[in-house]
Every structure is written in C-alpha cells, then in structure tokens.
Design an enzyme around this catalytic site. Structure first.
Site, PDB file in Angstrom:
ATOM      1  N   TYR A 168       0.828  -1.205   0.000  1.00 14.61           N
ATOM      2  CA  TYR A 168       0.000   0.000   0.000  1.00 14.61           C
ATOM      3  C   TYR A 168       0.857   1.247   0.000  1.00 14.61           C
ATOM      4  CZ  TYR A 168       0.888   0.947   4.991  1.00 14.61           C
ATOM      5  OH  TYR A 168       1.473   1.260   6.194  1.00 14.61           O
TER       6      TYR A 168
ATOM      7  N   LYS B  69       6.388  -1.811   1.991  1.00 10.72           N
ATOM      8  CA  LYS B  69       5.189  -1.213   2.589  1.00 10.72           C
ATOM      9  C   LYS B  69       4.041  -2.199   2.423  1.00 10.72           C
ATOM     10  CE  LYS B  69       3.196   3.378   3.280  1.00 10.72           C
ATOM     11  NZ  LYS B  69       3.327   3.370   4.736  1.00 10.72           N
TER      12      LYS B  69
ATOM     13  N   GLU C  77      12.603   2.327  13.886  1.00  8.17           N
ATOM     14  CA  GLU C  77      11.634   3.375  13.517  1.00  8.17           C
ATOM     15  C   GLU C  77      10.450   3.338  14.471  1.00  8.17           C
ATOM     16  OE1 GLU C  77      10.017   2.674   9.571  1.00  8.17           O
ATOM     17  OE2 GLU C  77       9.902   0.529   9.938  1.00  8.17           O
TER      18      GLU C  77
ATOM     19  N   LEU D 250      11.158   1.417   6.903  1.00  4.53           N
ATOM     20  CA  LEU D 250      10.496   1.858   5.680  1.00  4.53           C
ATOM     21  C   LEU D 250      11.243   3.088   5.132  1.00  4.53           C
ATOM     22  CD1 LEU D 250       7.833   1.246   4.031  1.00  4.53           C
ATOM     23  CD2 LEU D 250       7.080   3.423   4.964  1.00  4.53           C
TER      24      LEU D 250
HETATM   25  N1  PDD Z   1       2.937   5.048   7.512  1.00  2.42           N
HETATM   26  N2  PDD Z   1       7.661   3.734   8.875  1.00  2.42           N
HETATM   27  C1  PDD Z   1       6.492   3.065   8.939  1.00  2.42           C
HETATM   28  C2  PDD Z   1       6.463   1.718   9.565  1.00  2.42           C
HETATM   29  C3  PDD Z   1       5.324   3.650   8.412  1.00  2.42           C
HETATM   30  O1  PDD Z   1       4.164   2.973   8.447  1.00  2.42           O
HETATM   31  C4  PDD Z   1       5.383   4.955   7.849  1.00  2.42           C
HETATM   32  C5  PDD Z   1       4.173   5.642   7.274  1.00  2.42           C
HETATM   33  C6  PDD Z   1       6.624   5.620   7.824  1.00  2.42           C
HETATM   34  C7  PDD Z   1       6.781   6.998   7.224  1.00  2.42           C
HETATM   35  O2  PDD Z   1       6.760   6.989   5.818  1.00  2.42           O
HETATM   36  P1  PDD Z   1       6.217   8.220   4.973  1.00  2.42           P
HETATM   37  O3  PDD Z   1       7.006   9.399   5.405  1.00  2.42           O
HETATM   38  O4  PDD Z   1       6.500   7.843   3.582  1.00  2.42           O
HETATM   39  O5  PDD Z   1       4.757   8.371   5.285  1.00  2.42           O
HETATM   40  C8  PDD Z   1       7.742   4.971   8.325  1.00  2.42           C
HETATM   41  C9  PDD Z   1       1.737   5.535   6.891  1.00  2.42           C
HETATM   42  C10 PDD Z   1       1.489   6.995   7.023  1.00  2.42           C
HETATM   43  C11 PDD Z   1       0.575   4.656   7.334  1.00  2.42           C
HETATM   44  O6  PDD Z   1       0.782   3.453   7.398  1.00  2.42           O
HETATM   45  O7  PDD Z   1      -0.522   5.170   7.597  1.00  2.42           O
END
Ligand code: PDD
Length: 287
Positions: free
Chosen positions: A34, A148, A180, A204
């Site tokens: 996703y 992701k 993270e 991620l």
């Molecule tokens: N999640 N690490 C994890 C495990 C994440 O799920 C996310 C973002 C990030 C940050 O990535 P980005 O800056 O590209 O949003 C890091 C999204 C927002 C979610 O699952 O809703």
C-alpha cells in the site's frame, strides 16, 4: 452514511458499497502492499516518489504493477476530485487478488486495486508545540520492513502498546539500534547534529524522511545517516517522528522521561517551519 467515494477494480463507488470476496489474498494472507499519499490543496505531495516506492514494494513481493505511473496519477487526481476537503490523504492498496487459499502464488489472477481518500488533519498547533509522548519497545517485526506491506499486525500491536499507556508512538530498537516507529520514521538530534537511521531492510524508506534530510541540507543543519545505538537515542537532545500524515512531531517524553528539556527543540522548530514553507512553495508551483 459516509459520502466517501472509493475506487475498486476499475469502478468508483460509495465506500459503503465497496466489497471484496473473502478469498482475496489481502484478507486471507495480508498479501499486498500500500501507499499513503498526503494531498494538500487537492494536490498530491511527492506523488512520483510514492509511486516509485509502490513499484519497489511490488517488486519485493513479486507482483506486477497493475497500472502505469500515468494511470496511477490520473486515478489519484480523480479520487481526490470526487472527495471532499482541500487536504486529503490517498490510501491505495494492491493485493495479489482472489484465489483458493494456498500459500503458493496463484496463476493468472488479477490483482485487487483499491483506492480511497480521506480528510487529512495534520497535527494541531498544540500537538506541534507540546510534542508527543513516546515509549520504547523491542522491534519484533519481520526482516523486510522496507516493504510497505499491508501485513501490519506487528505495527498494530506496537501502536496499541503506546495507546495503552497514554502515549502516541513507539520508538523501536532492534539488537541495540534504533529502527523506527510503528507508523513513522524516527530522527534524533545529538550535539546539534541530526541523526537518521540508514535506509535498509529494517525500516520503511519514508518519503517524509527524504524531505527532512533535504530540508536539513538546505538549511545547513549538519546531518549524519548512520546506525544509532539505543543509548545514544535515549540520551538525545531531540527525538522526532515523521510520516506523511503526522508530518514532523517532536517526541518530548520517552518512557515518561523528558527528552532534552521536555519541549520541542530548536532543530525541530527549524525543520518543522522549513517543512511548512516547503509545502506551500511546492503547492504554489503546482498551481
Ligand atoms: N505510515 N515507517 C512506517 C512503519 C510507516 O508505516 C510509515 C508511514 C513511515 C513513514 O513513511 P512516509 O514518510 O513515507 O509516510 C515509516 C503511513 C502513514 C501509514 O501506514 O498510515
């Protein structure tokens, strides 16, 4: 009833009408990937980068991309146009499709494509100014956290640990090093230098993470991308989380102890402001 319009396998429909068969591998195995794309003033932010990461995730799970980038872009624009609010976030998901339950990949099955867009409420001024509570936990997720994947059970368990004690996010460590958050990347500041974890299989590759490092470079803030030992993170002057929906937030207490002086630090304030300015500039250029 919600008026949200979603896209499922070629058609737009109200959210309440969207149905998938129970044998969808997304439902049975969490076999899908996703993206979450922030939309400001009806314009998707860093869409090309999100689509590049989508391709990377699809490659990692050996699933062909059902659409070209141009098609994804049109679809993202369309879903935004059909929904309410200037600021939204587009959620898109691709699963390996519907097949009899068998771990092996099915042959000749069409992937399921689902896209929705919801109102984006960025953190309130109060949250930005006070920061958030964080707790720590041992990262017990799998070894492909760079994908992701919709298999987010471990992340859900992590997030709930935080909520159970009135905190907002979990800062995870694996084998003595920072990884993270449950749904965010984590930065720390040490002696005025911004430290970021390397992009590897344990985190991620965040889109907001990239923006933060670019903004730090542009502002002349020293930054280092390297492994961050747990003791260094725990002694940091500042800790931040970043994500597409939370943008950048300071973690001002970690396991009930103040981080630095317990307020969002000076480096956070500069980068937060730079991020807001950058968003406005990009949106003006796109207009
Ligand atoms: N999640 N690490 C994890 C495990 C994440 O799920 C996310 C973002 C990030 C940050 O990535 P980005 O800056 O590209 O949003 C890091 C999204 C927002 C979610 O699952 O809703």
């Amino acid at each position: 009833m919600s008026t949200e319009i979603v896209y499922l396998n070629g058609e737009f429909m109200p959210l309440g009408d969207a149905r998938i068969p129970v044998l969808d591998r997304g439902f049975i195995f969490g076999d899908g990937v996703y993206e979450v794309i922030p939309v400001y003033s009806r314009r998707p932010f860093r869409l090309a980068e999100h689509l590049r990461r989508l391709q990377r995730s699809l490659d990692a799970i050996r699933l062909a991309n059902p659409m070209s980038d141009a098609e994804w872009e049109r679809l993202a624009q369309e879903i935004v146009a059909r929904n309410q609010g200037e600021d939204q976030y587009v959620y898109l998901q691709v699963t390996r499709g519907v097949a009899r339950r068998d771990h092996a990949f099915p042959q000749n099955v069409k992937p399921t494509v689902f896209v929705m867009s919801s109102p984006l409420t960025t953190p309130s001024r109060e949250t930005v100014e006070n920061g958030i509570k964080g707790i720590t936990a041992t990262d017990f997720r799998w070894l492909r956290c760079d994908v992701k994947s919709t298999s987010l059970l471990a992340n859900c368990l992590m997030r709930q640990l935080a909520l159970d004690v009135g905190a907002v996010e979990v800062v995870m460590f694996r084998d003595g090093y920072l990884t993270e958050g449950s749904a965010s990347n984590v930065f720390v500041v040490k002696n005025g230098t911004l430290l970021a974890t390397p992009k590897n299989h344990l985190v991620l590759p965040g889109i907001t993470y990239d923006v933060v490092l670019e903004l730090a470079a542009a502002a002349g803030i020293p930054a280092e991308v390297r492994e961050i030992p747990e003791h260094e993170a725990r002694a940091a002057e500042e800790i931040w989380i970043t994500s597409s929906t939370k943008e950048i937030l300071a973690v001002t207490t970690l396991d009930e102890k103040p981080v630095g002086d317990g307020k969002p630090g000076p480096v956070f304030r500069r980068i937060y402001q730079a991020y807001q300015d950058y968003k406005r500039t990009v949106m003006r250029q796109a207009a």
